[in-house]
Write a protein that holds these residues in place. Structure first.
Motif, PDB file in Angstrom:
ATOM      1  N   GLN A   1      54.070  45.065  42.345  1.00 40.65           N
ATOM      2  CA  GLN A   1      53.646  43.811  41.663  1.00 40.65           C
ATOM      3  C   GLN A   1      52.167  43.839  41.270  1.00 40.65           C
ATOM      4  N   SER A   2      51.275  44.175  42.225  1.00 40.82           N
ATOM      5  CA  SER A   2      49.841  44.293  41.925  1.00 40.82           C
ATOM      6  C   SER A   2      49.246  45.328  42.876  1.00 40.82           C
ATOM      7  N   GLY A   3      48.179  46.000  42.424  1.00 43.92           N
ATOM      8  CA  GLY A   3      47.537  46.990  43.282  1.00 43.92           C
ATOM      9  C   GLY A   3      46.358  46.420  44.056  1.00 43.92           C
ATOM     10  N   ASN A   4      46.145  45.120  43.937  1.00 43.10           N
ATOM     11  CA  ASN A   4      44.965  44.505  44.566  1.00 43.10           C
ATOM     12  C   ASN A   4      45.362  43.562  45.709  1.00 43.10           C
ATOM     13  N   SER A   5      44.701  43.721  46.847  1.00 44.68           N
ATOM     14  CA  SER A   5      45.105  42.964  48.045  1.00 44.68           C
ATOM     15  C   SER A   5      44.940  41.448  47.890  1.00 44.68           C
ATOM     16  N   ALA A   6      43.843  41.009  47.239  1.00 42.76           N
ATOM     17  CA  ALA A   6      43.650  39.563  47.089  1.00 42.76           C
ATOM     18  C   ALA A   6      44.744  38.986  46.194  1.00 42.76           C
ATOM     19  N   CYS A   7      45.091  39.708  45.169  1.00 41.78           N
ATOM     20  CA  CYS A   7      46.147  39.252  44.259  1.00 41.78           C
ATOM     21  C   CYS A   7      47.503  39.248  44.984  1.00 41.78           C
ATOM     22  N   LEU A   8      47.742  40.272  45.798  1.00 40.32           N
ATOM     23  CA  LEU A   8      48.994  40.345  46.571  1.00 40.32           C
ATOM     24  C   LEU A   8      49.081  39.175  47.544  1.00 40.32           C
ATOM     25  N   GLU A   9      47.943  38.785  48.048  1.00 38.54           N
ATOM     26  CA  GLU A   9      47.892  37.642  48.967  1.00 38.54           C
ATOM     27  C   GLU A   9      48.292  36.365  48.216  1.00 38.54           C
ATOM     28  N   ARG A  10      47.728  36.177  47.024  1.00 41.53           N
ATOM     29  CA  ARG A  10      48.105  34.987  46.236  1.00 41.53           C
ATOM     30  C   ARG A  10      49.584  35.046  45.847  1.00 41.53           C
TER      31      ARG A  10
ATOM     32  N   ILE B   1      55.914  45.643  38.032  1.00 38.94           N
ATOM     33  CA  ILE B   1      54.494  45.268  37.970  1.00 38.94           C
ATOM     34  C   ILE B   1      54.341  44.002  37.125  1.00 38.94           C
ATOM     35  N   ILE B   2      53.508  43.089  37.621  1.00 36.72           N
ATOM     36  CA  ILE B   2      53.212  41.860  36.858  1.00 36.72           C
ATOM     37  C   ILE B   2      51.734  41.878  36.465  1.00 36.72           C
ATOM     38  N   THR B   3      51.428  41.631  35.205  1.00 44.75           N
ATOM     39  CA  THR B   3      50.020  41.525  34.798  1.00 44.75           C
ATOM     40  C   THR B   3      49.678  40.059  34.542  1.00 44.75           C
ATOM     41  N   GLY B   4      48.405  39.736  34.765  1.00 42.69           N
ATOM     42  CA  GLY B   4      47.903  38.398  34.415  1.00 42.69           C
ATOM     43  C   GLY B   4      48.397  37.309  35.328  1.00 42.69           C
ATOM     44  N   PHE B   5      48.662  37.637  36.610  1.00 45.59           N
ATOM     45  CA  PHE B   5      49.036  36.582  37.562  1.00 45.59           C
ATOM     46  C   PHE B   5      47.830  35.652  37.760  1.00 45.59           C
ATOM     47  N   CYS B   6      48.100  34.446  38.230  1.00 48.30           N
ATOM     48  CA  CYS B   6      47.059  33.418  38.421  1.00 48.30           C
ATOM     49  C   CYS B   6      45.811  34.007  39.076  1.00 48.30           C
ATOM     50  N   GLY B   7      44.688  33.840  38.429  1.00 52.27           N
ATOM     51  CA  GLY B   7      43.408  34.258  39.003  1.00 52.27           C
ATOM     52  C   GLY B   7      43.142  35.750  38.925  1.00 52.27           C
ATOM     53  N   GLU B   8      44.008  36.506  38.288  1.00 52.56           N
ATOM     54  CA  GLU B   8      43.800  37.968  38.255  1.00 52.56           C
ATOM     55  C   GLU B   8      42.538  38.305  37.450  1.00 52.56           C
ATOM     56  N   THR B   9      41.594  38.992  38.093  1.00 54.17           N
ATOM     57  CA  THR B   9      40.357  39.386  37.417  1.00 54.17           C
ATOM     58  C   THR B   9      40.557  40.776  36.802  1.00 54.17           C
ATOM     59  N   GLU B  10      39.592  41.166  35.970  1.00 57.51           N
ATOM     60  CA  GLU B  10      39.644  42.492  35.366  1.00 57.51           C
ATOM     61  C   GLU B  10      39.646  43.578  36.462  1.00 57.51           C
ATOM     62  N   GLU B  11      38.849  43.350  37.516  1.00 59.24           N
ATOM     63  CA  GLU B  11      38.782  44.334  38.622  1.00 59.24           C
ATOM     64  C   GLU B  11      40.138  44.443  39.312  1.00 59.24           C
TER      65      GLU B  11
ATOM     66  N   HIS C   1      43.001  43.846  38.032  1.00 56.35           N
ATOM     67  CA  HIS C   1      43.879  44.551  37.092  1.00 56.35           C
ATOM     68  C   HIS C   1      43.633  46.062  37.162  1.00 56.35           C
ATOM     69  N   GLN C   2      42.345  46.437  37.232  1.00 54.97           N
ATOM     70  CA  GLN C   2      42.009  47.870  37.335  1.00 54.97           C
ATOM     71  C   GLN C   2      42.608  48.470  38.610  1.00 54.97           C
ATOM     72  N   ASP C   3      42.664  47.677  39.686  1.00 58.01           N
ATOM     73  CA  ASP C   3      43.259  48.159  40.943  1.00 58.01           C
ATOM     74  C   ASP C   3      44.745  48.468  40.761  1.00 58.01           C
ATOM     75  N   THR C   4      45.399  47.683  39.902  1.00 51.89           N
ATOM     76  CA  THR C   4      46.821  47.957  39.631  1.00 51.89           C
ATOM     77  C   THR C   4      46.951  49.311  38.930  1.00 51.89           C
ATOM     78  N   LEU C   5      46.060  49.560  37.957  1.00 51.84           N
ATOM     79  CA  LEU C   5      46.105  50.851  37.252  1.00 51.84           C
ATOM     80  C   LEU C   5      45.838  51.995  38.235  1.00 51.84           C
ATOM     81  N   SER C   6      44.875  51.783  39.155  1.00 54.30           N
ATOM     82  CA  SER C   6      44.570  52.834  40.146  1.00 54.30           C
ATOM     83  C   SER C   6      45.768  53.088  41.055  1.00 54.30           C
ATOM     84  N   MET C   7      46.416  52.003  41.458  1.00 45.61           N
ATOM     85  CA  MET C   7      47.600  52.160  42.322  1.00 45.61           C
ATOM     86  C   MET C   7      48.681  52.971  41.602  1.00 45.61           C
ATOM     87  N   MET C   8      48.867  52.692  40.332  1.00 43.89           N
ATOM     88  CA  MET C   8      49.896  53.427  39.569  1.00 43.89           C
ATOM     89  C   MET C   8      49.578  54.925  39.575  1.00 43.89           C
TER      90      MET C   8
END
Ligand code: SAH
Ligand code: SF4
Ligand code: F3S
Length: 487
Positions: free
Chosen positions: A306-315, A345-355, A357-364
């Protein structure tokens, strides 16, 4: 004598799977009331599987199935609510079906599935020409609702159940090839991912009696099927506690997912087993070791990040962070070295910052997914995210990020497929290739599609195919031998 009816469904399968013609064989003597139904399914595989239950309930009522909507007495749409677009597709389709109804006044229209559950009786108000609205746990009431509808009384049954698994209903297989089938092992979902409507449309999670799952798989194998896919929103949380105790939280688990998987794999080495969907927070090493132990359990895990970023995964309320996810990926790669891994993978979830989003690309890049299903966030009414967070990433930005994710996935898929050139894979022959009728299409254990010349091989055989070329979507090769399993 058997009638071969060409049952063509204009299924959309949301963004995931595109329409394919389906055939179904029904005994003409089964069609007792001289009425025919036509069904279209949208959304996930669970809905397609449910349509086979509905087909079984209706054929027991004497209904025949038809591929020709103009000959149908009853038209059913099994619907999806996962994203707004999925609902729009259904509404557009309903409009055109209503035009057909104008020419066929006796025809009844029914809406089934997740949209029925979400909108309930609102559906009857909004879509005047719908006659019945039936939620995913209420299909047993279809005969009664239809009887009332024939007398002009519109009906709604959207009661969700804590027990219903349709375990005793033997599905009427709507697929045409007789080689691959889907088996629901559980229903509902108890995870509350904040973006997701499924817990609201499908209700509480419940596991199906393993005896009935095993019996269904055995029966399919005896009928010539060679592959079953076990379905659930979160298969890793499958747990059987016995008929009496299945709702008791503290009750002992008598059979978990790894054990269920093993029992299905043991039916016969010639029966391939797949499963979907795994949840990163719940997938255990026991499951991974079971996959590694049995050659006929396919080496493919769909593990949506869904997302490569922990804060986003938390939300998102996914209950894992990026370190946990990476650890699960490392475990898969060490226990099953040649495992195919895919994601959602979901892009542009509530509050998703550019950083983020970049974490999602890194995870991929870290995981090197073989393929992914990718979406931009679509707010669903009533969900946790809709209540708690602002849908604040502009649509253009959601789409721009999605394009980046899709572009990266295409590169990763291509690289993964190019790495397979020169390798030989065991492939189950499934169908004629869409592009060339002289070629077969099948999949390897990792779930990659492989195309090869037909020669004298037949659908349902296992063959060893040497991969010669590849693109981002598939591998191409030649058969080097018949796999031993056919002997
Ligand atoms: N049970 C599965 C997924 C079911 S829905 C799981 O947990 O992975 C299939 C996919 O649709 C999800 O994985 C998610 O990526 C996507 N999805 C769900 N809700 C969405 C929403 N509101 N907007 C965009 N994509 C969504
Ligand atoms: Fe939705 Fe999450 Fe359940 Fe999957 S696990 S169906 S994404 S709530
Ligand atoms: Fe759609 Fe319902 Fe499946 S919302 S994805 S059909 S569970």
């Amino acid at each position: 004598m058997k009638d071969l009816l060409d049952y063509t469904s204009n299924k959309n399968h949301d963004e995931k799977r595109q329409g394919e013609a389906l055939n179904v064989i029904l005994q003409s003597s089964d069609i007792k009331n001289n009425k025919h139904f036509y069904i279209e399914s949208y959304g996930c595989q669970m809905n397609f599987s449910d349509s086979e239950i509905v087909a079984s309930i209706l054929s027991n009522q004497g209904y025949g199935i038809t591929s020709d909507i103009f000959k149908a007495d009853l038209v059913l749409l099994n619907t999806c609510s996962i994203r707004e677009k999925a609902e729009q597709t259904v509404r557009t389709r309903l409009r055109s079906i209503n035009e057909i109804k104008q020419q066929r006044p006796g025809m009844l229209i029914g809406v089934l599935g997740c949209m029925a559950e979400r909108l309930k009786s609102k559906f009857l108000e909004e879509e005047k020409l719908v006659d019945i609205v039936v939620g995913p746990d209420a299909y047993r009431s279809l005969p009664e609702l239809l009887e009332d509808a024939q007398d002009g009384q519109k009906g709604v049954n959207v009661l969700l159940s804590r027990e219903e698994t349709y375990a005793d209903i033997s599905p009427v297989r709507l697929d045409k090839n007789g080689i691959i089938a889907f088996i629901s092992i559980m229903r509902g979902c108890d995870n509350m991912c904040s973006f997701c409507v499924v817990p609201f449309t499908r209700g509480r999670e419940r596991s199906r009696d393993p005896k009935s799952i095993l019996a269904e798989a055995k029966d399919l194998f005896e009928k010539g099927y060679k592959e079953v896919t076990l379905l659930g929103q979160n298969v890793d949380s499958y747990k059987w506690k016995g008929e009496e105790k299945h709702q008791e939280k503290e009750a002992e688990v008598l059979l978990n997912f790894a054990q269920l998987l093993e029992s299905i794999a043991k039916i016969n080495p010639l029966l391939r087993v797949r499963f979907s969907t795994s949840h990163p927070k719940d997938i255990t090493d026991e499951v991974l070791h079971t996959i590694a132990k049995y050659e006929n359990i396919c080496n493919n895990i769909h593990l949506p990040v869904q997302s490569g970023n922990s804060a986003c995964l938390e939300r998102m309320n996914r209950n894992y962070d990026s370190a946990w996810y990476k650890e699960r990926i490392d475990a898969i790669k060490s226990i099953i070295p040649d495992c195919g891994i895919s994601s959602d993978i979901i892009t542009g979830f509530c509050g998703e910052t550019e950083e983020e989003h970049q974490d999602t690309l890194s995870m991929m890049k870290y995981v090197q997914y073989d393929y992914s299903y990718m979406f931009y966030y679509s707010e669903r009414p009533g969900t946790l995210a809709a209540r708690k967070y602002q849908d604040d990433v502009p649509e253009d930005e959601k789409k721009r990020r999605l394009t980046q994710v899709v572009d990266l996935q295409y590169q990763l898929s291509l690289q993964s497929n190019l790495r397979d050139i020169g390798k030989t894979f065991k492939v189950l022959i499934e169908k004629v290739s869409k592009k060339d009728t002289n070629e077969w299409a099948g999949r390897n254990s990792q779930n990659k599609t492989i195309i090869f010349p037909k020669e004298n091989y037949k659908i349902g055989q296992y063959v060893n195919v040497l991969v010669e070329t590849a693109n981002k979507a598939m591998l191409k090769g030649v058969v080097v031998s018949l796999a031993d399993d056919n002997l």
